[in-house]
Enzyme design. Sequence first.
Site, mmCIF file in Angstrom:
data_model
loop_
_atom_site.group_PDB
_atom_site.id
_atom_site.type_symbol
_atom_site.label_atom_id
_atom_site.label_comp_id
_atom_site.label_asym_id
_atom_site.label_seq_id
_atom_site.Cartn_x
_atom_site.Cartn_y
_atom_site.Cartn_z
ATOM 1 N N LYS A 1 31.161 -34.997 12.620
ATOM 2 C CA LYS A 1 31.340 -33.726 11.921
ATOM 3 C C LYS A 1 32.768 -33.233 12.130
ATOM 4 C CE LYS A 1 26.636 -31.849 12.547
ATOM 5 N NZ LYS A 1 26.257 -31.685 11.133
ATOM 6 N N ARG B 1 15.999 -36.214 11.411
ATOM 7 C CA ARG B 1 14.826 -36.884 10.822
ATOM 8 C C ARG B 1 14.496 -38.161 11.590
ATOM 9 N NH1 ARG B 1 17.887 -37.221 5.156
ATOM 10 N NH2 ARG B 1 18.871 -35.429 6.156
HETATM 11 N N1 BES Z 1 21.942 -30.390 12.396
HETATM 12 C C1 BES Z 1 22.414 -30.690 11.103
HETATM 13 C C2 BES Z 1 22.006 -29.637 10.057
HETATM 14 C C3 BES Z 1 22.563 -28.257 10.266
HETATM 15 C C4 BES Z 1 23.716 -27.860 9.629
HETATM 16 C C5 BES Z 1 21.896 -27.344 11.052
HETATM 17 C C6 BES Z 1 24.208 -26.596 9.815
HETATM 18 C C7 BES Z 1 22.381 -26.061 11.234
HETATM 19 C C8 BES Z 1 23.541 -25.684 10.615
HETATM 20 C C9 BES Z 1 21.844 -32.041 10.641
HETATM 21 O O1 BES Z 1 21.628 -32.959 11.655
HETATM 22 C C10 BES Z 1 22.837 -32.623 9.716
HETATM 23 O O2 BES Z 1 23.916 -32.919 10.150
HETATM 24 N N2 BES Z 1 22.460 -32.806 8.464
HETATM 25 C C11 BES Z 1 23.311 -33.373 7.483
HETATM 26 C C12 BES Z 1 22.503 -34.367 6.699
HETATM 27 C C13 BES Z 1 23.330 -35.226 5.777
HETATM 28 C C14 BES Z 1 24.222 -36.150 6.583
HETATM 29 C C15 BES Z 1 22.401 -36.023 4.909
HETATM 30 C C16 BES Z 1 23.822 -32.251 6.585
HETATM 31 O O3 BES Z 1 23.058 -31.317 6.324
HETATM 32 O O4 BES Z 1 24.969 -32.296 6.186
HETATM 33 MN MN MN Z 2 23.397 -34.083 12.101
#
Ligand code: BES
Ligand code: MN
Length: 509
Positions: free
Chosen positions: A285, A359
């Site tokens: 990230k 997931r």
């Molecule tokens: N933990 C994050 C989702 C999240 C984002 C929670 C902001 C709280 C605040 C999750 O693990 C994630 O990174 N999801 C990705 C999925 C994508 C790579 C398909 C996302 O939402 O960008």
């Molecule tokens: Mn994530």
Amino acid sequence: MSESPSQSQPKSLPPQLPAPSFVGTDHPVTEKSDVIIVGLCDDAPLSESAAAIDGLLGGVITNLLEQGKVSTDLGESMLIPGPGISGDGATLVLLLGLGTKKKLDREAAFSQTSTAIRLLVSKPHRKIVIALGELLQSSDHDAIVAGALFALEGQSIYRTKSPINVPETVCVAGANPTAIDRGVILGESINVARRLVNEPASVVYPASFADRASDIAKEVGLGCEVWDEKRLAEENCRAILAVGSGSEKPPRLVILRHNGGRPGEAPIAIVGKGVTFDSGGLSIKPSDGMVDMKCDMSGAATVIGCMRAIAKLGVKKNVIGFCGLAENMISGSSYKLGDVIQTRSGKTIEILNTDAEGRVVLSDTLNVAIGHNPSSMVDLATLTGACMVALGNDVAGLMTNDQATCDTVSSAAAIEGEPVWQLPMFKLYDEKIKSKVADIKNIGEGRWGGAITAAKFLENFVGDVPWVHIDIAGPAFADSPKPHRDAGATGVMVRTLVRWIENQAESTA
Ligand code: BES
Ligand code: MN
Ligand code: ZN
């Protein structure tokens, strides 16, 4: 390695959770106190307490209202000297605008009390009297107590001087002991969840989270089982292990059990995503997206808070909570893009983005949960940014394989005033997570419908169990404060889930 990384971190936890003593009173106005909170509504005469104070002060409240110097609008407030300055009663009076009396529901009881207490505790007050109950149904008096406790917990847990002055005593007018006990249990349990989330990932990691869970279990009389990395391997939880493989801090799975129902009665299962830190892994990230990722175990924290409350309330239902705990980090041993993992269920998953790790953790956690043959199952997860795009910051997304069960969750949420909104689970979305090399892949096609494709992935691991997925990525953790709460962890869905489980206990009683 001479020293494990956890040893280099502070072992001591921040100070204890706030614990004023809560008492009832039938004489709020003459009770000697630092401050009394009274509500003002625009469609009703002065409440009993407000009228009594008005009398003692020679009509000051009536005059202020008539001159338009104090407002009955929701969110307005004014602090005035009280009768206790010279005689009996409170030294100060907080006049709290509550808007329309007809609209005062359970959510208002909770958040307006919290708003009022937050206005007061920047200054030291030893004893606070809350006289809002006379404007509310007695069945909502517990929410006053819970809201007062909620106000006293915030994100500044590491300030050497706390900005919150916790009162010694909170006196709740008209509340009976049952309402007070219930409110304390709810408020404390929400705050337990919030504290777990607000603490940094160097303090709360899978093993320390599990230790905390087992301490809480002992304290409240829950059964507790912790699977360490060895047990996880024996149990074929390869998906949980894969997500945790890049971290120095090994994963855990926590199982909490409340046996309040008939022996042998199928339990309700609640399952939480417990990614104690989400760096994104190799699909790293950017800093802006990582900064709050200590919050990525909010689902698991909600499970802890909810199980604690259920145990202390003695709910007559069997309930099992599951927390899938891992830290998503980067190292030479991280799981990789292109990896294929055979999950505990036997289904294979292709990893195309290591940041879609929630997931993956949940695939095994849900599989362990359905092994206990639950009658129904809810999972909670800060799963997708896409859910925030769809619904915003304050609303949780619901996705389900069983509409009737989803409706019971929605109605519990409506009673507690926690906003939720359902997203569809059409079959057509299944196409989007088909993999060329494995049974399914861990991301959809592009970012469209991202909250739903994530839920579709989870659906592969719930078997025939009636299941509701709650994506709390938006409401779990707040960037900025609101009148009724600090920024940071919100403890979202603890109240809703407790209500949901209690409703089922009643309907089978
Ligand atoms: N933990 C994050 C989702 C999240 C984002 C929670 C902001 C709280 C605040 C999750 O693990 C994630 O990174 N999801 C990705 C999925 C994508 C790579 C398909 C996302 O939402 O960008
Ligand atoms: Mn994530
Ligand atoms: Zn995550």
